[in-house]
Design an enzyme around this catalytic site. Structure first.
Site, mmCIF file in Angstrom:
data_model
loop_
_atom_site.group_PDB
_atom_site.id
_atom_site.type_symbol
_atom_site.label_atom_id
_atom_site.label_comp_id
_atom_site.label_asym_id
_atom_site.label_seq_id
_atom_site.Cartn_x
_atom_site.Cartn_y
_atom_site.Cartn_z
ATOM 1 N N LYS A 22 0.840 -1.207 0.000
ATOM 2 C CA LYS A 22 0.000 0.000 0.000
ATOM 3 C C LYS A 22 0.875 1.258 0.000
ATOM 4 O O LYS A 22 0.659 2.173 -0.791
ATOM 5 C CB LYS A 22 -0.898 -0.007 1.253
ATOM 6 C CG LYS A 22 -1.597 1.304 1.509
ATOM 7 C CD LYS A 22 -2.456 1.247 2.737
ATOM 8 C CE LYS A 22 -1.782 1.684 4.013
ATOM 9 N NZ LYS A 22 -1.486 3.122 4.102
ATOM 10 N N CYS A 118 -4.277 12.902 12.948
ATOM 11 C CA CYS A 118 -5.114 11.711 12.923
ATOM 12 C C CYS A 118 -4.977 11.011 14.260
ATOM 13 O O CYS A 118 -4.265 11.474 15.141
ATOM 14 C CB CYS A 118 -4.779 10.801 11.751
ATOM 15 S SG CYS A 118 -3.219 9.991 11.898
ATOM 16 N N ARG A 123 0.294 15.103 12.990
ATOM 17 C CA ARG A 123 1.139 14.727 11.852
ATOM 18 C C ARG A 123 1.452 15.977 11.032
ATOM 19 O O ARG A 123 0.773 16.279 10.047
ATOM 20 C CB ARG A 123 0.474 13.629 11.037
ATOM 21 C CG ARG A 123 0.305 12.386 11.890
ATOM 22 C CD ARG A 123 -0.229 11.208 11.161
ATOM 23 N NE ARG A 123 0.692 10.638 10.196
ATOM 24 C CZ ARG A 123 0.401 9.518 9.514
ATOM 25 N NH1 ARG A 123 -0.741 8.901 9.720
ATOM 26 N NH2 ARG A 123 1.259 9.026 8.653
ATOM 27 N N ARG A 401 -8.475 -0.500 4.782
ATOM 28 C CA ARG A 401 -7.591 0.460 4.128
ATOM 29 C C ARG A 401 -6.256 -0.181 3.774
ATOM 30 O O ARG A 401 -5.584 0.264 2.847
ATOM 31 C CB ARG A 401 -7.322 1.666 5.044
ATOM 32 C CG ARG A 401 -8.486 2.625 5.154
ATOM 33 C CD ARG A 401 -8.040 3.879 5.864
ATOM 34 N NE ARG A 401 -6.739 4.278 5.364
ATOM 35 C CZ ARG A 401 -5.767 4.799 6.105
ATOM 36 N NH1 ARG A 401 -5.945 5.014 7.379
ATOM 37 N NH2 ARG A 401 -4.608 5.130 5.567
HETATM 38 C C1 UD1 Z 1 4.602 6.957 6.261
HETATM 39 C C2 UD1 Z 1 3.676 5.779 6.124
HETATM 40 C C3 UD1 Z 1 3.127 5.375 7.482
HETATM 41 C C4 UD1 Z 1 4.266 5.139 8.476
HETATM 42 C C5 UD1 Z 1 5.215 6.331 8.502
HETATM 43 C C6 UD1 Z 1 6.453 6.096 9.337
HETATM 44 C C7 UD1 Z 1 2.719 6.070 3.930
HETATM 45 C C8 UD1 Z 1 1.509 6.327 3.105
HETATM 46 N N1 UD1 Z 1 2.582 6.150 5.248
HETATM 47 O O1 UD1 Z 1 3.820 8.064 6.737
HETATM 48 O O2 UD1 Z 1 2.371 4.169 7.313
HETATM 49 O O3 UD1 Z 1 3.742 4.935 9.758
HETATM 50 O O4 UD1 Z 1 5.662 6.652 7.172
HETATM 51 O O5 UD1 Z 1 7.158 5.014 8.869
HETATM 52 O O6 UD1 Z 1 3.770 5.758 3.398
HETATM 53 N N2 UD1 Z 1 7.091 14.538 10.627
HETATM 54 C C9 UD1 Z 1 7.382 15.841 10.927
HETATM 55 N N3 UD1 Z 1 7.221 16.777 9.950
HETATM 56 C C10 UD1 Z 1 6.810 16.448 8.692
HETATM 57 C C11 UD1 Z 1 6.523 15.110 8.395
HETATM 58 C C12 UD1 Z 1 6.677 14.176 9.390
HETATM 59 O O7 UD1 Z 1 7.764 16.174 12.045
HETATM 60 O O8 UD1 Z 1 6.686 17.341 7.846
HETATM 61 C C13 UD1 Z 1 7.243 13.529 11.686
HETATM 62 C C14 UD1 Z 1 5.994 12.707 11.918
HETATM 63 O O9 UD1 Z 1 5.100 13.359 12.802
HETATM 64 C C15 UD1 Z 1 6.569 11.440 12.509
HETATM 65 C C16 UD1 Z 1 7.877 11.281 11.720
HETATM 66 O O10 UD1 Z 1 8.192 12.569 11.212
HETATM 67 O O11 UD1 Z 1 6.878 11.633 13.857
HETATM 68 C C17 UD1 Z 1 7.807 10.300 10.586
HETATM 69 O O12 UD1 Z 1 6.647 10.545 9.807
HETATM 70 P P1 UD1 Z 1 6.628 10.317 8.235
HETATM 71 O O13 UD1 Z 1 7.774 9.484 7.823
HETATM 72 O O14 UD1 Z 1 6.462 11.634 7.553
HETATM 73 O O15 UD1 Z 1 5.284 9.518 8.028
HETATM 74 P P2 UD1 Z 1 4.427 9.534 6.725
HETATM 75 O O16 UD1 Z 1 5.343 9.699 5.572
HETATM 76 O O17 UD1 Z 1 3.284 10.468 6.853
#
Ligand code: UD1
Length: 423
Positions: A22, A118, A123, A401
């Site tokens: 996914k 969420c 996030r 999902r």
């Molecule tokens: C992706 C995955 C999700 C997984 C996550 C971590 C997809 C569709 N989803 O989500 O299933 O749980 O990686 O492996 O691929 N963060 C910030 N600032 C940002 C973005 C993120 O501080 O701009 C933080 C987040 O809050 C979190 C960490 O960075 O603590 C990692 O998140 P991130 O890798 O961005 O998760 P996603 O890419 O949203």
């Protein structure tokens, strides 16, 4: 709404096929926006999130054809011009936000709804914004939307680390904008999850010039045009890990097929520490459980560390493992909604900051429980498989999902599990 019922206590045995990932297919579908030419994406899992992504593409003016029997989506973007991804669709799924990079790359502008938080905690998208700003994109936030003006899109250098390490989807967004920027981009502390590598492989097939995508420093030389490509997405390592734990928790003997064992290193290691026998081959993993397991401490980390998306499932296993194990969340410190539901089934889990202290109990007892998010739902299914009596899991749309036909796959392994409409 559907609910899932499980009559626990069956040892799982047999073979299960893992579907396409996914988290790989969603950014790849979004990346199709970078070309005018036909793309064919294979090994697509029939999941609700994929339908949501196709709805977003449709909203942007891009047609697709999904042949479910062949697990294949054909997309012909042609000359779409809409650059607005509305709240109505982005709020359904956070991964929708990864249309931002491709829209900037191709149309040099994007208006994308902010995804919001969420259930697993806040996030933020600050790293996404930092990354695209480093490429000369002008960004404004207004009325819950990001307005990105990329008329001066050019290569740049950006460090993509935040308080919790790198970001998977921010890396995807910066990569997909940078592939069509003028000049060279360097992404430091880039995520190197297998799904990001798969996205990079797809972009390279389209004609992108990317180097270092298996490391934390990625170099991208922008090109003027990208072409169509045919790509099969990698197997879902989280679905695979979930079935590995299903085998472990039921003291079963299950062979997981269509998996890339190298993607499973951290999960294999923790299961082996717990006393589970793991037999690896080129594209399958056999998991043999045993009655007495050992407690293990687990800390979630970016890849190749233990995935946060497997934390809840591991907690289900540890909840019936004699002794104390400590499960620490270093990616989403609030991702513990499943604790209270597991405790309702007789688990003894206490939360201390971002660590769950799990005191293994002899058995769990079936109960009505409620799924709060995708992976928490999987944890409840695993607990239900081993619990005495009947477990009824409501709100299973979360599960749908991310897991294809979960009740059919588990039934085929011998579980007593069935779906019914909630009254
Ligand atoms: C992706 C995955 C999700 C997984 C996550 C971590 C997809 C569709 N989803 O989500 O299933 O749980 O990686 O492996 O691929 N963060 C910030 N600032 C940002 C973005 C993120 O501080 O701009 C933080 C987040 O809050 C979190 C960490 O960075 O603590 C990692 O998140 P991130 O890798 O961005 O998760 P996603 O890419 O949203």
């Amino acid at each position: 709404m559907d609910k899932i019922n499980i009559e626990g206590g069956q040892r799982l045995k047999g073979t299960v096929q893992i579907s396409g990932a996914k988290n790989a297919v969603l950014p790849i579908l979004a990346a199709v926006l970078l070309t005018d030419e036909k793309c064919v994406i294979k090994n697509v899992p029939p999941l609700r999130d994929c339908i949501t992504m196709l709805k977003i593409l449709k909203e942007l003016g891009v047609k697709s054809h999904w042949c479910e029997a062949e697990r294949q989506i054909t997309i012909e973007p042609r000359r779409y011009t809409n650059h607005v991804a509305p709240y109505r669709l982005v709020s359904m799924m956070r991964a929708s936000f990864c249309v931002l990079g491709p829209l900037i790359g191709k149309l040099k502008r994007a208006q994308v709804s902010l995804p919001g938080g969420c259930i697993i905690g806040p996030r933020p998208v600050d790293l996404h914004i930092k990354g695209i700003k480093a490429l000369g994109v002008d960004v404004k936030i207004d009325h819950g939307y990001i307005f990105a003006d990329g008329k001066n899109l050019r290569g740049g250098q950006v460090y993509l680390g935040g308080a919790f390490g790198s970001s998977v989807l921010a890396t995807a967004n910066v990569m997909t904008a940078a592939v069509m920027a003028k000049g060279k981009t360097i992404i430091e502390n880039a995520a190197c999850e297998p799904e990001i590598i798969d996205l990079a492989e797809f972009l390279i097939k389209m004609g992108a010039k990317i180097k270092g995508h298996r490391t934390h420093t990625m170099e991208i030389e922008g090109v003027k045009k990208l072409g169509g490509a045919v790509h099969a997405v990698i197997p879902d390592r989280i679905e695979a890990g979930t079935y590995m734990i299903a085998a472990a928790v039921t003291n079963g003997d299950v062979t997981i097929k269509n998996v890339i064992p190298e993607h499973m290193g951290a999960v294999i290691d923790k299961l082996q520490q717990a006393g589970i026998k793991i037999i690896r081959s080129a594209d399958s993993i056999r998991v043999k459980g045993r009655v007495h397991l050992k407690p293990v401490d687990v800390t979630t980390l970016p890849y190749p560390g233990f995935p946060t998306d497997m934390q809840a499932q591991m907690m289900s296993l540890m909840s019936i493992t004699e002794g104390i194990s400590v499960i620490t969340e270093k990616i989403y410190p609030d991702r513990f909604m499943h604790i209270s539901e597991l405790n309702r089934m007789g688990a003894e889990i206490m939360l201390e900051g971002a660590s769950a202290i799990v005191k293994g109990v002899k058995s769990l007892s079936g109960a009505p429980v409620m799924a709060s998010d995708l992976r928490a739902s999987a944890a409840l299914v695993l607990a239900g498989l081993v619990a005495k009596g009947k477990t009824e899991i409501s709100r299973v749309y979360h599960l749908d999902r991310g897991y294809e036909r979960v009740e059919e796959k588990l039934s085929a392994l011998g579980a007593r599990i069935w779906r019914e409409k909630e009254k």
